[in-house]
Design a protein around this motif. Structure first.
Motif, PDB file in Angstrom:
ATOM      1  N   CYS A 172      -1.667   1.535   7.067  1.00 44.83           N
ATOM      2  CA  CYS A 172      -2.564   1.627   6.016  1.00 44.83           C
ATOM      3  C   CYS A 172      -3.964   0.968   6.344  1.00 44.83           C
ATOM      4  O   CYS A 172      -4.958   0.636   5.459  1.00 44.83           O
TER       5      CYS A 172
ATOM      6  N   ARG B  12      -6.880   2.590   4.571  1.00 42.50           N
ATOM      7  CA  ARG B  12      -7.010   2.638   2.972  1.00 42.50           C
ATOM      8  C   ARG B  12      -6.855   1.167   2.646  1.00 42.50           C
ATOM      9  O   ARG B  12      -6.656   0.153   3.506  1.00 42.50           O
TER      10      ARG B  12
ATOM     11  N   CYS C  92       0.997  -1.033   0.103  1.00 46.26           N
ATOM     12  CA  CYS C  92       0.069   0.022   0.054  1.00 46.26           C
ATOM     13  C   CYS C  92       0.911   1.281  -0.101  1.00 46.26           C
ATOM     14  O   CYS C  92       2.059   1.221   0.036  1.00 46.26           O
ATOM     15  N   VAL C  93       0.388   2.370  -0.303  1.00 50.26           N
ATOM     16  CA  VAL C  93       0.865   3.763   0.066  1.00 50.26           C
ATOM     17  C   VAL C  93       0.289   4.422   1.148  1.00 50.26           C
ATOM     18  O   VAL C  93      -0.919   4.673   1.075  1.00 50.26           O
ATOM     19  N   ASP C  94       1.145   4.767   2.167  1.00 44.40           N
ATOM     20  CA  ASP C  94       0.596   5.246   3.371  1.00 44.40           C
ATOM     21  C   ASP C  94       0.241   6.707   3.261  1.00 44.40           C
ATOM     22  O   ASP C  94       0.454   7.342   2.202  1.00 44.40           O
ATOM     23  N   ALA C  95      -0.326   7.294   4.484  1.00 45.32           N
ATOM     24  CA  ALA C  95      -0.698   8.751   4.302  1.00 45.32           C
ATOM     25  C   ALA C  95       0.413   9.595   4.002  1.00 45.32           C
ATOM     26  O   ALA C  95       0.280  10.709   3.518  1.00 45.32           O
ATOM     27  N   LYS C  96       1.795   9.350   4.324  1.00 44.48           N
ATOM     28  CA  LYS C  96       2.796  10.068   3.916  1.00 44.48           C
ATOM     29  C   LYS C  96       3.355   9.960   2.436  1.00 44.48           C
ATOM     30  O   LYS C  96       4.271  10.442   2.257  1.00 44.48           O
ATOM     31  N   GLY C  97       2.742   9.043   1.657  1.00 45.64           N
ATOM     32  CA  GLY C  97       3.234   8.725   0.282  1.00 45.64           C
ATOM     33  C   GLY C  97       4.120   7.526   0.266  1.00 45.64           C
ATOM     34  O   GLY C  97       4.793   7.422  -0.866  1.00 45.64           O
ATOM     35  N   ARG C  98       4.477   6.953   1.385  1.00 48.26           N
ATOM     36  CA  ARG C  98       5.385   5.919   1.301  1.00 48.26           C
ATOM     37  C   ARG C  98       4.959   4.640   0.778  1.00 48.26           C
ATOM     38  O   ARG C  98       3.743   4.104   1.405  1.00 48.26           O
ATOM     39  N   LYS C  99       5.363   3.750  -0.279  1.00 48.18           N
ATOM     40  CA  LYS C  99       5.085   2.561  -0.443  1.00 48.18           C
ATOM     41  C   LYS C  99       5.510   1.585   0.270  1.00 48.18           C
ATOM     42  O   LYS C  99       6.781   1.270   0.830  1.00 48.18           O
TER      43      LYS C  99
END
Length: 220
Positions: free
Chosen positions: A46, A49, A29-36
């Protein structure tokens, strides 16, 4: 960093990665900070989301939705419970409709049962009317006896006053019972009227379905 070292590291890491990937899939996933992010289990960062679940080959196996809060879970469970209850009501309505059609395949059967129900109430009411008539005659005789004591009814014999009280009470009981039978006739007629409205729709649907089936049947 030389190429031989990279090959050695990849050779060491790949078996471990493949082992947990084959066991439970790969969550990404891609977390709220934009990290995959990638893990062998659902990723806490995640929870708010969607998370993809990948096969070892990298293809998408499925997707895990956002984790629900307690309030959201309760709302979802209430919605599902309501859906099941509505479905149960629809199933029950269909069951009752099938039972109605089996019990009353034609209006003649429905009219016949209505007449029988009303007749049974009439028999009971007639018995009550007959009893009321007898009680009324009995009260007339008692009233004639009480004429001797009309100036001072307290001087009438106790058994005469008691008998008159009993007769008057029984008359009130019978009058109330007769009114209840009249109300029962109305209730029965209302029930049969409501059933008849629904049955007419069901009979029409059945007839229409039979006619449609006959029209669509191949001709020889």
């Amino acid at each position: 960093m030389n190429f031989s070292f990279l090959v050695a590291v990849a050779a060491a890491v790949l078996p471990v990665h493949s082992a947990w990937a084959q066991a439970g899939g790969i969550y990404t996933c891609v977390d709220a900070k934009g990290r995959k992010l990638t893990s062998d289990r659902p990723i806490p960062e995640c929870n708010d989301r969607d998370q993809k679940v990948l096969n070892p080959s990298g293809t998408v196996r499925g997707q895990v939705g956002p984790s629900l809060t307690a309030t959201e879970r309760q709302a979802l469970e209430a919605k599902e419970r309501q859906r099941r209850e509505e479905q149960a009501r629809r199933d029950e309505d269909k069951r009752r409709e099938r039972a109605l059609l089996i019990r009353y395949p034609h209006q003649a059967e429905h009219d016949k049962e209505r007449a029988e129900a009303i007749n049974q109430i009439g028999v009971v009411k007639a018995a009550a009317v007959h009893r009321l008539t007898a009680l009324t005659e009995q009260r007339k005789k008692l009233d004639q006896e009480m004429e001797f004591y009309k100036k001072d009814p307290s001087k009438a014999p106790p058994n005469l006053r008691r008998e008159l009280d009993d007769v008057n009470q029984n008359i009130r009981v019978q009058e109330r019972f007769i009114k209840e039978q009249d109300a029962e006739v109305q209730r029965v007629n209302t029930r049969f009227d409501e059933e008849l409205v629904r049955l007419r729709d069901l009979w029409n649907l059945r007839t229409g379905g039979s006619a449609a089936a006959a029209a669509s049947a191949p001709r020889r």
